[in-house]
Design a protein around this motif. Structure first.
Motif: not given
Length: 387
Positions: A292-311
């Motif tokens: 993902x290019x900068x500014x497209x929410x790549x960091x938010x997407x990664x955090x959200x995926x990890x939160x989903x896994x760790x749920x």
């Protein structure tokens, strides 16, 4: 380490004697290892005498007389170093970091040459907390400070066969202000790690060991995080360590959910370069698929995926590095940070512990990642089994 501090507090030994012995170990070993950029014999003895005087006066110092090494970036002014010194630690000197002359940061430099890996002098100890990891692994000191913005504490800990924790990013952030890093410590085992973290991060505790740990945790194994290129032997050694933890009753390995992150390279660099110059050099290309290019929410997407896994599970387990330690000529096109820097982007706490060795006798690390602000459960997962 806790026993040593207790002996000093009880005045069964003196901090000056402990410091003198540590300085002797440094003097005898560092000509070859080059873990230290500076050694402070006079200052160390002055601090040790102050510790002895404070103990005699009845001051409680939880880490009285424990010798430490401090990373050159931050020195004794870093938050983690200041807390350790206030608790009675005695600094032996400043450990090596990269010089900034290369695009790769997994090494350390001194005026005498590059820092050597204690297991194989032809190899790098990793970095940027290079000298800290080497000094602890070689037994010069039981404890050293480090910092981690892309894996620069966990990688050298893994390559030198010691224990290193990158806390949740918000606990002890680094001074750059990019939100990617956290300060931490390196130790020989989980017991020493808990002793240090009780002082360095009391707000994140209570820090647990196996005898006080809760019921076994659920965990999922990911050899690649969905994007990394990992050598087969490294993944196999780390996975067998995960199985040992399962066999010891510390965790239960699940087959789902599958961890599929994107390579965080562009997101990491965008966050790094958003702060003031000078910008750090970019790492070599990983050959990974586009990210993902900068500014497209790549960091938010990664955090959200990890939160989903760790749920669904309590832990994600991976190798700490994709390769064994490289030589002093550098990693080439290999991405030493590929399994660590995702968790600098997402901010999750990550612990590396010794997993075993390659057929060449080089250390391999196992990385354990858990939910934000649940750092305190990590040492209990490994104490008495791997660390």
């Amino acid at each position: 380490m806790a026993h040593l501090a207790e002996q000093v507090r009880r005045r069964e030994t003196r901090a000056v004697s402990v410091a003198r012995a540590a300085l002797e170990r440094v003097t005898n070993g560092d000509d070859h290892l080059r873990a230290f950029q500076e050694v402070w014999p006079q200052h160390s003895m002055e601090v040790a005498r102050e510790v002895d005087a404070a103990v005699k006066a009845g001051t409680h110092l939880p880490m009285a007389g424990v010798p430490i090494a401090v990373k050159a970036w931050g020195r004794t002014e870093s938050t983690v170093a200041r807390r350790l010194l206030a608790a009675g630690c005695v600094p032996m000197g400043v450990t090596s970091v990269p010089s900034g002359r290369t695009s790769w940061q997994t090494w350390g430099t001194t005026a005498r040459g590059p820092t050597r890996n204690p297991w194989d002098g032809t190899r790098s100890p990793g970095g940027s907390s290079a000298g800290s990891a080497a000094a602890v692994a070689a037994g010069m000191v039981p404890l050293a400070t480090g910092g981690d913005s892309a894996g620069s504490l966990r990688i050298p800990a893994a390559w030198c066969g010691v224990v290193g924790l990158k806390p949740t990013n918000t606990w002890l952030p680094t001074s750059r202000g990019d939100g990617l890093g956290a300060q931490g410590v390196l130790t020989r085992d989980a017991g020493d790690l808990v002793t240090a973290l009780d002082v360095v991060l009391p707000e994140a505790g209570p820090w647990l060991l196996a005898d006080t740990a809760p019921a076994p945790r659920t965990a999922v194994w990911s050899g690649t995080l969905g994007y990394a290129s990992v050598e087969h032997e490294i993944a196999a050694v780390a996975y067998q360590a995960a199985r040992r933890l399962e066999g010891a009753g510390r965790l239960h390995l699940c087959t789902e959910p599958v961890v599929r992150l994107d390579d965080p390279s562009e997101v990491w660099h965008a966050k790094r370069e958003a702060v003031s110059p000078p910008s750090p050099p970019r790492s070599p290309s990983s050959g990974a698929s586009p990210v993902r290019a900068a500014g497209t929410g790549g960091d938010d997407a990664a955090a959200a995926h990890m939160e989903a896994v760790l749920s669904e599970v309590d832990l994600v387990l991976t190798p700490t590095t994709p390769t064994p330690p490289h030589g002093h000529d550098g990693p080439g096109e290999r991405m030493s940070v590929s399994l660590t820097w995702s968790f600098n982007v997402t901010g999750h706490p990550a612990l590396t512990v010794p997993a075993g060795f390659t057929t060449d006798g080089l250390p391999v690390g196992l990385q354990l990642v858990t939910r934000h602000s649940q750092d305190s459960v990590l040492p209990a997962m490994v104490s008495g089994v791997l660390a």
